[in-house]
Design a protein around this motif. Structure first.
Motif, PDB file in Angstrom:
ATOM      1  N   GLU A  48       0.802  -0.879  -0.056  1.00 35.00           N
ATOM      2  CA  GLU A  48       0.206  -0.354   0.168  1.00 35.00           C
ATOM      3  C   GLU A  48       0.944   1.117   0.244  1.00 35.00           C
ATOM      4  O   GLU A  48       0.617   2.316  -0.589  1.00 35.00           O
ATOM      5  CB  GLU A  48      -0.824   0.020   1.176  1.00 35.00           C
ATOM      6  N   GLU A  49       2.193   1.206  -0.165  1.00 36.50           N
ATOM      7  CA  GLU A  49       2.948   2.366   0.354  1.00 36.50           C
ATOM      8  C   GLU A  49       3.791   2.396  -1.004  1.00 36.50           C
ATOM      9  O   GLU A  49       4.705   3.359  -1.112  1.00 36.50           O
ATOM     10  CB  GLU A  49       3.923   2.254   1.509  1.00 36.50           C
ATOM     11  N   LEU A  50       3.198   1.264  -1.783  1.00 36.01           N
ATOM     12  CA  LEU A  50       4.730   1.688  -3.392  1.00 36.01           C
ATOM     13  C   LEU A  50       3.352   1.914  -4.455  1.00 36.01           C
ATOM     14  O   LEU A  50       1.951   2.001  -4.384  1.00 36.01           O
ATOM     15  CB  LEU A  50       4.236   0.238  -4.049  1.00 36.01           C
ATOM     16  N   HIS A  51       3.630   3.326  -4.783  1.00 39.67           N
ATOM     17  CA  HIS A  51       3.145   3.797  -6.055  1.00 39.67           C
ATOM     18  C   HIS A  51       3.450   4.244  -7.512  1.00 39.67           C
ATOM     19  O   HIS A  51       4.960   4.218  -7.756  1.00 39.67           O
ATOM     20  CB  HIS A  51       2.769   5.541  -5.626  1.00 39.67           C
ATOM     21  N   LEU A  52       2.597   3.382  -8.079  1.00 37.86           N
ATOM     22  CA  LEU A  52       2.829   3.172  -9.679  1.00 37.86           C
ATOM     23  C   LEU A  52       1.927   3.371 -10.191  1.00 37.86           C
ATOM     24  O   LEU A  52       0.608   3.713 -10.240  1.00 37.86           O
ATOM     25  CB  LEU A  52       2.792   1.780  -9.998  1.00 37.86           C
ATOM     26  N   PRO A  53       2.078   3.985 -12.007  1.00 33.49           N
ATOM     27  CA  PRO A  53       0.804   4.354 -12.420  1.00 33.49           C
ATOM     28  C   PRO A  53      -0.185   2.847 -12.738  1.00 33.49           C
ATOM     29  O   PRO A  53      -1.070   3.740 -12.508  1.00 33.49           O
ATOM     30  CB  PRO A  53       1.444   4.418 -13.537  1.00 33.49           C
ATOM     31  N   ASP A  54       0.083   2.361 -12.350  1.00 30.18           N
ATOM     32  CA  ASP A  54      -1.031   0.951 -12.385  1.00 30.18           C
ATOM     33  C   ASP A  54      -0.870   0.037 -11.086  1.00 30.18           C
ATOM     34  O   ASP A  54       0.356  -0.706 -10.607  1.00 30.18           O
ATOM     35  CB  ASP A  54      -0.438   0.195 -13.476  1.00 30.18           C
ATOM     36  N   GLU A  55      -1.772   0.453 -10.074  1.00 29.99           N
ATOM     37  CA  GLU A  55      -1.580   0.015  -8.801  1.00 29.99           C
ATOM     38  C   GLU A  55      -1.664  -2.218  -9.136  1.00 29.99           C
ATOM     39  O   GLU A  55      -0.485  -2.377  -7.899  1.00 29.99           O
ATOM     40  CB  GLU A  55      -3.063  -0.469  -8.288  1.00 29.99           C
ATOM     41  N   ASN A  56      -2.049  -2.883 -10.355  1.00 31.09           N
ATOM     42  CA  ASN A  56      -1.517  -4.241 -10.606  1.00 31.09           C
ATOM     43  C   ASN A  56      -0.121  -4.641 -10.862  1.00 31.09           C
ATOM     44  O   ASN A  56       0.251  -5.794 -10.508  1.00 31.09           O
ATOM     45  CB  ASN A  56      -2.657  -3.977 -11.589  1.00 31.09           C
ATOM     46  N   ASP A  57       0.569  -3.493 -11.010  1.00 22.69           N
ATOM     47  CA  ASP A  57       2.431  -3.573 -10.771  1.00 22.69           C
ATOM     48  C   ASP A  57       3.153  -3.693  -9.641  1.00 22.69           C
ATOM     49  O   ASP A  57       3.730  -3.666  -9.962  1.00 22.69           O
ATOM     50  CB  ASP A  57       2.725  -2.461 -11.860  1.00 22.69           C
ATOM     51  N   ARG A  58       1.996  -2.967  -8.524  1.00 17.33           N
ATOM     52  CA  ARG A  58       3.011  -2.974  -7.653  1.00 17.33           C
ATOM     53  C   ARG A  58       3.657  -4.138  -6.503  1.00 17.33           C
ATOM     54  O   ARG A  58       4.405  -4.379  -5.607  1.00 17.33           O
ATOM     55  CB  ARG A  58       2.276  -2.564  -6.470  1.00 17.33           C
ATOM     56  N   HIS A  59       2.651  -5.536  -7.204  1.00 17.59           N
ATOM     57  CA  HIS A  59       3.348  -6.659  -6.556  1.00 17.59           C
ATOM     58  C   HIS A  59       4.467  -6.854  -6.807  1.00 17.59           C
ATOM     59  O   HIS A  59       5.558  -7.263  -6.884  1.00 17.59           O
ATOM     60  CB  HIS A  59       2.587  -7.379  -6.906  1.00 17.59           C
ATOM     61  N   VAL A  60       5.121  -6.528  -8.930  1.00 13.81           N
ATOM     62  CA  VAL A  60       6.201  -6.546  -9.229  1.00 13.81           C
ATOM     63  C   VAL A  60       7.712  -5.698  -8.691  1.00 13.81           C
ATOM     64  O   VAL A  60       8.572  -6.173  -8.428  1.00 13.81           O
ATOM     65  CB  VAL A  60       6.298  -5.920 -10.693  1.00 13.81           C
TER      66      VAL A  60
END
Length: 184
Positions: free
Chosen positions: A79-91
């Motif tokens: 939840e602390e990782l911010h990327l253009p696509d939330e679905n890529d945070r796991h990467v």
């Protein structure tokens, strides 16, 4: 010390790209990393293209060959990782958990360099990454490409154009290099 490289699902699938990337890892060029979810994304993409059972086998072999490559992301607060696509945070979480130096993805726009820099991770496109390896160790890359090309021809039962094979899997600069010297 060898670089640790998190490999995104879009690099693990298609098969030729995966074979070239992991062929370099087998030669000691870097330490590959991925997560269970990244492997699951590969599996889902393969099932969409009606080759899921083959992917199941290849994923099982990948896990057997690279026992230390799969990272656990449970300790990374996504939840602390911010990327253009939330679905890529796991990467990104997998790259952080695996202490990756680099994140190898064809989806470079999904991983802004400023975000990755906060975690000391360099984003790399496979073509750029592999060309750099080729320029640093031409013999290693030529050997890997020779092996992948031979496997492709054996699977097809017919000649395969090496350059086109590399171009089709998103490696146009490496295709130009292909052992002939620097790519333009």
């Amino acid at each position: 010390m060898t670089h640790r490289v998190l490999i995104d699902a879009c690099v693990l699938y298609p098969s030729v790209l995966r074979a070239v990337v992991l062929g370099c890892a087998k030669q000691g060029a870097f330490v590959p990393l991925w997560s269970d979810r990244i492997l699951e994304e590969w599996r889902r993409a393969a099932y969409k293209n009606d080759i899921g059972p083959m992917a199941d086998t290849e994923i099982a072999l990948l896990r057997a060959d690279w026992r230390g490559a799969e990272v656990d992301v449970s300790g990374v607060p996504m939840e602390e990782l911010h990327l253009p696509d939330e679905n890529d945070r796991h990467v990104l979480a997998a790259a952080i958990a695996g202490r990756a130096d680099e994140l190898l993805t064809a989806n470079t726009g999904d991983f802004p360099t400023r975000v990755l820099a906060r975690h000391a991770i360099l984003r790399r496109h496979p073509d750029e990454f592999l060309l750099e390896l080729a320029l640093g160790d031409a013999a290693l890359m030529a050997d890997v490409i020779d092996r992948v090309h031979a496997e492709a021809e054996a699977m097809k039962g017919a000649p395969v154009n090496r350059r086109k094979m590399l171009q089709r899997c998103g490696l146009p600069r490496l295709a130009k290099w292909d052992g002939a010297g620097p790519a333009g």
